[in-house]
Write a protein that holds these residues in place. Structure first.
Motif, PDB file in Angstrom:
ATOM      1  N   HIS A  88       0.819  -1.225   0.000  1.00 14.04           N
ATOM      2  CA  HIS A  88       0.000   0.000   0.000  1.00 14.04           C
ATOM      3  C   HIS A  88       0.850   1.273   0.000  1.00 14.04           C
ATOM      4  CE1 HIS A  88      -4.022  -1.935   0.962  1.00 14.04           C
ATOM      5  NE2 HIS A  88      -3.160  -2.910   1.205  1.00 14.04           N
ATOM      6  N   ASN A 105       1.714  -4.210   5.755  1.00 18.04           N
ATOM      7  CA  ASN A 105       1.569  -2.921   6.429  1.00 18.04           C
ATOM      8  C   ASN A 105       0.531  -3.041   7.548  1.00 18.04           C
ATOM      9  OD1 ASN A 105      -0.640  -3.197   4.685  1.00 18.04           O
ATOM     10  ND2 ASN A 105      -0.917  -0.990   4.523  1.00 18.04           N
ATOM     11  N   TYR A 107      -2.444  -2.044   8.401  1.00 20.43           N
ATOM     12  CA  TYR A 107      -3.727  -1.487   7.978  1.00 20.43           C
ATOM     13  C   TYR A 107      -4.795  -2.083   8.890  1.00 20.43           C
ATOM     14  CZ  TYR A 107      -7.004   0.249   4.328  1.00 20.43           C
ATOM     15  OH  TYR A 107      -7.966   0.921   3.625  1.00 20.43           O
ATOM     16  N   TYR A 140      -7.718  -1.305   9.913  1.00 20.25           N
ATOM     17  CA  TYR A 140      -9.119  -1.367   9.478  1.00 20.25           C
ATOM     18  C   TYR A 140      -9.357  -2.540   8.531  1.00 20.25           C
ATOM     19  CZ  TYR A 140     -13.663   0.171   7.698  1.00 20.25           C
ATOM     20  OH  TYR A 140     -15.004   0.241   7.350  1.00 20.25           O
ATOM     21  N   GLN A 198       0.920   6.241   5.556  1.00 23.12           N
ATOM     22  CA  GLN A 198       0.955   6.021   4.117  1.00 23.12           C
ATOM     23  C   GLN A 198       0.061   7.037   3.407  1.00 23.12           C
ATOM     24  OE1 GLN A 198       0.027   1.762   3.941  1.00 23.12           O
ATOM     25  NE2 GLN A 198       2.186   1.379   3.490  1.00 23.12           N
ATOM     26  N   VAL A 210      -3.039   5.430   5.901  1.00 31.78           N
ATOM     27  CA  VAL A 210      -3.004   4.271   6.800  1.00 31.78           C
ATOM     28  C   VAL A 210      -2.023   4.571   7.929  1.00 31.78           C
ATOM     29  CG1 VAL A 210      -2.450   1.820   6.981  1.00 31.78           C
ATOM     30  CG2 VAL A 210      -3.603   2.705   4.932  1.00 31.78           C
ATOM     31  N   ARG A 248      -9.223   8.211  10.259  1.00 33.15           N
ATOM     32  CA  ARG A 248      -7.881   7.961  10.785  1.00 33.15           C
ATOM     33  C   ARG A 248      -6.928   9.077  10.366  1.00 33.15           C
ATOM     34  NH1 ARG A 248      -8.713   3.688   6.885  1.00 33.15           N
ATOM     35  NH2 ARG A 248      -7.689   4.207   4.916  1.00 33.15           N
ATOM     36  N   GLU A 272     -12.516   6.803   5.177  1.00 34.37           N
ATOM     37  CA  GLU A 272     -12.656   5.668   4.257  1.00 34.37           C
ATOM     38  C   GLU A 272     -14.127   5.340   4.082  1.00 34.37           C
ATOM     39  OE1 GLU A 272     -11.099   1.146   3.283  1.00 34.37           O
ATOM     40  OE2 GLU A 272     -10.059   2.360   4.786  1.00 34.37           O
ATOM     41  N   GLY A 292      -5.994   5.636  -1.510  1.00 32.85           N
ATOM     42  CA  GLY A 292      -6.290   4.278  -1.092  1.00 32.85           C
ATOM     43  C   GLY A 292      -6.178   3.292  -2.235  1.00 32.85           C
TER      44      GLY A 292
END
Length: 439
Positions: free
Chosen positions: A136, A169, A171, A173, A213, A219, A353, A362, A395
């Motif tokens: 990502h 990574n 992430y 969520y 990120q 992220v 976030r 998101e 994203g």
């Protein structure tokens, strides 16, 4: 040129890979502080800042006066000649790096070049070749930087260069391991060792990562992540490169660099974007022994340019003089609260976030499945434009709204943003419920 002539010239004379966010390209005519005007004279509230670049407001008068004075004195020399603006900027940067441990700089024109320089320095210093990056991630548009990038969308031109592997990574969520933080014991970070042992030779040059990120959708990893992964990387001989192209210069609130929130000191930091407030500048700053490992001669024709160096130092000074790192933390908390209020009202928002004035929303089809909602995201972008609000998108799935206003905004700006953003969000929600085709 008229607006239509500008759009037509773009279509005829630019590479088609130069894309635009909207169905009809937005032709920008001028900007000041937190506002942008289009070719038709419409005013927009800018909460994206040219992709996380406008850190102290468009056309900042304090910065621009210093730039103009420098242009009248000395505009260009290249790195084969010493000049005061480059030396002064390097000294300024050395004084604010984490722990004051990164003290030697190499200036370029962009984040892509900064990351190229960092990876080259790491390879020269360690004598190793392999680099670990994250899924990502985004590190730039050159062949090498695309190879480090962990998103297929941004890896053009076929097979990537050899020597890059991509670790999990954090992430949370969309945990790649199906776990839940903190009961997961940060398994994504601990997987780094097995990944190195199975997917590399076991001898690393570097680990490159963004603290948050950027293109990946802001992220944001948990507090333990970087301490764990950098400890593992060091065990296998690698340096840690913190890609601060988007997170640097107070953007995350309270600190100069994003990685400082994780209590880890990198070996190399790269940056660009907000460092110049729109002036093209790239930075690679390293521990002295790492910088000294890059032996031989090298030049950068425009790196350390007197004008861009003057701009960058003026931006850094302005951020410090006006306590904008503190403002980013305080206004970031206020912005986050407004976004979370909307999250409670609109099921379309699956996650909120970020840190400081680097916040993301998101969008999902429903919160149970967390199915990405890229069409709704595209529609929200269009409707925000109609409400004279500029925001960003990102994203892996194209379903994340990125929000990065200038660091010197106030509560009234955030309230104005919230009004425009919620009006756009409400319209997308109504049209989805009515079955109207959007996106």
């Amino acid at each position: 040129m008229t607006k239509q002539e500008i759009i037509l010239a773009n279509q005829r004379y630019l590479f088609p890979c130069v894309f635009h966010f909207f169905k009809e390209p937005l032709v920008v005519d001028r900007a000041k502080d937190q506002f942008v005007w289009d070719a038709d004279g419409n005013q927009y509230l800018d909460f994206f800042g040219g992709i996380v670049t406008i850190s102290v407001g468009h056309c900042n008068e304090t910065v621009n006066k210093k730039v103009a004075a420098q242009m009248e004195k000395l505009q260009h020399v290249s790195t084969v000649f010493a000049n005061e603006p480059q030396a002064a900027l390097a000294e300024r940067v050395a004084g604010i790096t984490p722990g004051g441990k990164l003290t030697k700089s190499f200036f370029t024109n962009s984040g892509t070049e900064a990351n190229e320089t960092a990876i080259l320095a790491a390879r020269c210093y360690t004598g190793a070749h392999e680099v670990v990056a994250l899924r990502h991630s985004y590190h730039g548009r050159s062949a090498l930087a695309m190879s480090a990038t962990g998103q297929g969308t941004w890896r053009l031109g076929g097979a990537p260069e050899a020597g890059f592997v991509h670790a999990l990574n954090a992430y949370c969520y969309r945990c790649p391991l199906g776990a839940t933080y903190p009961s997961c014991n940060v398994r994504c970070a601990r997987d780094m060792e097995e990944m190195i042992r199975t997917s590399t030779s076991g001898r690393l040059a570097a680990f490159i990562a963004e603290p948050i990120q950027g293109v990946g959708g802001f992220v944001t990893p948990p507090k333990e992540y970087f301490e764990i992964v950098t400890g593992i990387v060091k065990k296998y001989g690698g340096l840690f490169i913190s890609d601060e192209v988007q997170t640097g210069w107070g953007r995350t609130g309270g600190k100069w660099f994003g990685i400082e929130h994780w209590g880890v000191t990198p070996d190399i930091i790269t940056s660009a974007k907000g460092m110049g407030n729109g002036t093209p500048v790239g930075l690679t700053v390293a521990r002295p022994e790492v910088a000294d490992g890059l032996k031989g001669a090298s030049i950068s024709t425009f790196g350390g340019n007197p004008v861009t160096a003057t701009a960058a130092k003026a931006v850094i000074d302005y951020i410090e003089d006006h306590k904008l790192m503190i403002n980013a933390a305080e206004m970031g908390a206020y912005l986050r609260a407004r976004l979370e209020e909307m999250q409670a009202k609109y099921p379309l928002i699956g996650d909120v976030r970020g840190m400081g004035l680097m916040q993301a929303v998101e969008l999902v089809e429903d919160r149970e499945s967390r199915t990405p909602a890229p069409e709704a995201t595209a529609a929200l972008m269009e409707m925000a434009r109609e409400n004279r609000l500029l925001i960003g998108k990102g994203g892996l799935y194209g379903n994340v709204i990125r929000i990065t206003p200038p660091l010197n905004i106030g509560k009234s700006d955030i309230d104005d943003f919230a009004r425009r953003f919620e009006a756009s969000l409400a319209r997308v929600t109504r049209e989805r419920m009515a079955g109207v085709k959007i996106g």
